[in-house]
Motif scaffolding. Structure first.
Motif, short mmCIF file in Angstrom:
data_model
loop_
_atom_site.label_atom_id
_atom_site.label_comp_id
_atom_site.label_asym_id
_atom_site.label_seq_id
_atom_site.Cartn_x
_atom_site.Cartn_y
_atom_site.Cartn_z
N ARG A 207 0.87 -1.20 0.10
CA ARG A 207 -0.06 0.10 0.05
C ARG A 207 0.85 1.15 0.07
O ARG A 207 1.91 1.42 0.67
CB ARG A 207 -1.00 0.10 1.05
N THR B 127 0.32 5.28 0.78
CA THR B 127 -0.59 6.51 1.59
C THR B 127 0.32 7.83 0.91
O THR B 127 1.31 7.86 2.17
CB THR B 127 -0.84 6.08 2.91
N THR C 37 1.07 7.02 6.93
CA THR C 37 0.34 6.44 7.78
C THR C 37 1.28 5.71 8.81
O THR C 37 2.41 5.73 8.59
CB THR C 37 -0.55 5.17 7.12
#
Length: 86
Positions: A53, A55, A59
């Motif tokens: 992932r 971001t 995060t």
């Protein structure tokens, strides 16, 4: 060879089998109860889970607490590169 959808491969179709679009058939009708397209009994139920992932706003890594943009799946939890068990 015509362009093919990934769904054509998930269903196990072969090159010899024509897709619905190639035969000129309309898409599957919507389900009367849910409004969603119905799934053929022969199609596998494919669950997808991203292993990475990104971001852009950052995060928090659940293991070390650092703020990171990139996380990887490790034992059902997304962690930073330093905490990932490679």
């Amino acid at each position: 060879m015509p362009n093919r959808s990934l769904d054509d491969f998930a269903g196990g179709s072969t090159d010899e089998e024509a897709t619905e679009d190639e035969r000129g058939d309309a898409e599957e009708p919507a389900s009367e109860t849910t409004g969603e397209a119905t799934r053929s009994e022969s199609e596998p139920d494919v669950d997808t889970l991203a292993t990475y992932r990104w971001t852009p706003t950052g995060t928090t890594c659940p293991q070390c607490g650092d703020s990171v943009e990139k996380t990887w799946l490790d034992d059902e939890e997304y962690v930073c590169a330093e905490c990932k068990d490679w």
